[in-house]
Write an enzyme that holds these catalytic residues in place. Structure first.
Site, PDB file in Angstrom:
ATOM      1  N   GLU A 139      10.070   0.489  11.102  1.00  0.00           N
ATOM      2  CA  GLU A 139      11.175   1.601  10.894  1.00  0.00           C
ATOM      3  C   GLU A 139      10.262   2.839  11.255  1.00  0.00           C
ATOM      4  OE1 GLU A 139      12.623   4.700   9.832  1.00  0.00           O
ATOM      5  OE2 GLU A 139      12.533   4.090   7.653  1.00  0.00           O
ATOM      6  N   GLU A 171      10.007  15.074  16.409  1.00  0.00           N
ATOM      7  CA  GLU A 171      10.585  15.149  15.171  1.00  0.00           C
ATOM      8  C   GLU A 171      10.084  16.078  14.108  1.00  0.00           C
ATOM      9  OE1 GLU A 171      11.454  11.244  11.941  1.00  0.00           O
ATOM     10  OE2 GLU A 171       9.882  11.269  13.213  1.00  0.00           O
ATOM     11  N   CYS A 186      13.345  10.214   8.372  1.00  0.00           N
ATOM     12  CA  CYS A 186      13.448   9.797   9.596  1.00  0.00           C
ATOM     13  C   CYS A 186      14.872   9.904  10.199  1.00  0.00           C
ATOM     14  CB  CYS A 186      12.972   8.493   9.801  1.00  0.00           C
ATOM     15  SG  CYS A 186      13.732   7.236   8.809  1.00  0.00           S
ATOM     16  N   LYS A 208       0.935  -1.182  -0.035  1.00  0.00           N
ATOM     17  CA  LYS A 208       0.011   0.048  -0.115  1.00  0.00           C
ATOM     18  C   LYS A 208       0.829   1.264   0.138  1.00  0.00           C
ATOM     19  CE  LYS A 208      -1.429   2.209   3.287  1.00  0.00           C
ATOM     20  NZ  LYS A 208      -0.956   3.703   2.688  1.00  0.00           N
TER      21      LYS A 208
END
Length: 488
Positions: A261, A392, A295, A185
């Protein structure tokens, strides 16, 4: 802004349907959704919008193809991956332009992602023929032990929008090499690159049903029944820790193998003995690559007080020289953020830090006009407790805090629930070795600002995830170990 002729011609070659059982098909009920260029907010493509029923149809196809693909000789699987690698090289400009159109990164960076992502195809084409077990006597001498490896089975992949090519190849390549079938997806914001890549897999000779693509505007609704289906044996996700936790909980019901992850909060530690030229070059790569939307992006610059002012001066000079614009334009180094929410978040983090006493040296604001742009930004003297040190950023904001000794630097670097990657700059070899053990991250760059490589295991510790992608370790995420005893 209108679409250039070469852009229009490329978009017309991107499939619009779902890829299920080797066929490009419409979604149930003919549903579609739009994909937009974040640099202009213009619609660039309308594509099929998968329903939960379509997701199960894709899993049906993967489950049906699983046994035959597992039984396919490793050399055949290897050859298909290698042909896919070759096709990627032939279409590298198409893939790069497509990424820039739907994600916004500068074209030079998109080309770099094609090189990086393509290497997973080449690497795992080589690993496919090296899956091994072992044979030997048991310690008691009463029998022979055979340890063998078999593919885990049908796998479901949920990929992120920020690296639309590399995240697809990093998951699909090891799965195919191991003998697993796939339902993927792709992200609703950047699905086109994955769809185009899978059309190349089709040309490479991949059998029907081995890889299936179900893009959707309703991710959770489509994913939940796939994860709950007992035929699924593996779930791999790249994205936020918040979503990852929910997916792990869903996967627990079926005791699925998972690879996660997740989020990062990477420290970039500059010691007083660092080569500042190297450190500044590393900072520009670790922070502003992919417009800061990675990331692995350096999130917290922890700089020794003795060199912090000079480091800040040098990075500010570099940042002020950056060219902002649509990624297709010559010389652009900073493209748009992915959407308006990303722009708003960057602005809020900067505002919070400055409100607590940080100094704004460059940028700090959104840019009016079409598209979702935020100025490349440098702030210094960031104080403890600022949101920007905990969250983040996912944007082009370089935030500097200071430390005075090694122990404090390590403490600040480890002061986070995340542990994906760290960056350390020091000319002291012994200190560099100490940092390998001291910093609580799954990866570390020593005097370098980019660590990713197809031959290396990518992944984190703590809240940054489970499992590894790439390297010798990557294929084992898709293999189960079987032990057989044969008595003497």
């Amino acid at each position: 802004m209108t679409t250039a002729p070469d852009e229009k011609a490329l978009l017309e070659r991107v499939p619009t349907g779902l890829f299920i059982g080797g066929q490009w098909v419409e979604a149930t009920g003919g549903r579609t959704f739009d994909v937009r260029d974040p640099a202009t907010n213009a619609v660039i493509h309308s594509i099929a919008d998968a329903t939960p029923d379509d997701g199960i149809r894709a899993l049906d196809a993967a489950a049906e193809a699983q046994q035959s693909w597992a039984d396919t000789p490793a050399r055949t699987r290897s050859d298909i991956l290698r042909r896919a690698f070759d096709l990627v090289q032939e279409h590298k400009e198409d893939l790069a332009l497509l990424m820039t159109l739907e994600m916004g990164k500068p074209l030079a960076e998109s080309r770099g992602e094609v090189v990086y992502g393509g290497e997973f195809l080449r690497w795992f084409s080589e690993e496919a023929v090296r899956i091994a077990g072992r044979y030997g006597s048991n310690p008691e001498g009463t029998g022979r032990m055979i340890v063998s490896q078999r593919p885990v089975g049908p796998s479901f992949f949920i990929t992120p929008w920020n690296f639309p090519f590399a995240m697809a190849t990093r998951k699909i390549a090891p799965a195919l090499a191991a003998g697993c079938t796939v339902v993927i997806k792709p992200p609703a914001l950047t699905p086109l690159t994955t769809m185009f890549f899978v059309s190349l897999l089709e040309k490479a000779g991949l059998p029907a049903g081995v890889v299936n693509v179900v893009q959707t505007s309703s991710s959770s609704k489509l994913s939940a029944p796939i994860i709950a289906d007992p035929r699924l044996r593996k779930l791999s996700f790249t994205g936020s820790t918040e979503v990852g936790r929910k997916l792990i909980a869903q996967a627990a019901e079926g005791v699925l193998r998972v690879s996660m992850e997740l989020g990062g909060n990477a420290p970039f530690v500059v010691f007083d003995d660092a080569d500042l030229d190297k450190a500044v070059d590393g900072a520009m790569m670790a922070k502003f690559r992919n417009i800061g939307q990675a990331c692995t992006a350096a999130n917290r610059f922890i700089v020794h007080a003795d060199v912090a002012e000079e480091f800040a001066r040098r990075v500010t000079e570099r940042v002020q020289a950056m060219k902002i614009g649509r990624g297709t334009e010559e010389g652009v180094t900073i493209g748009p953020l992915i959407d308006a929410d990303a722009v708003a978040k960057a602005g809020e983090l900067v505002e919070d830090a400055v409100g607590r006493g940080a100094k704004l040296l460059a940028g700090g604001h959104s840019i009016d006009g079409e598209g979702t742009f935020f100025e490349p930004t440098v702030i210094t003297e960031v104080v403890a407790g600022s949101d920007i040190l905990r969250e983040e950023i996912f944007g082009p904001v370089l935030a500097i805090a200071t430390f005075t000794d090694e122990a404090e630097g390590v403490r600040l670097a480890n002061d986070t629930e995340y542990g994906l990657v760290s960056y350390v700059f020091t000319e002291d070899l012994a200190r560099g070795h100490r940092m390998i053990d001291a910093l609580e991250t799954g990866m570390m760059g020593l005097n370098v600002g980019v660590v990713s490589n197809a031959a290396a295991p990518f992944g984190g510790v703590k809240q940054s995830g489970i499992g590894r992608e790439g390297g010798l370790e990557g294929i084992h995420e898709y293999l189960s170990t079987k032990y057989t005893l044969i008595p003497n």
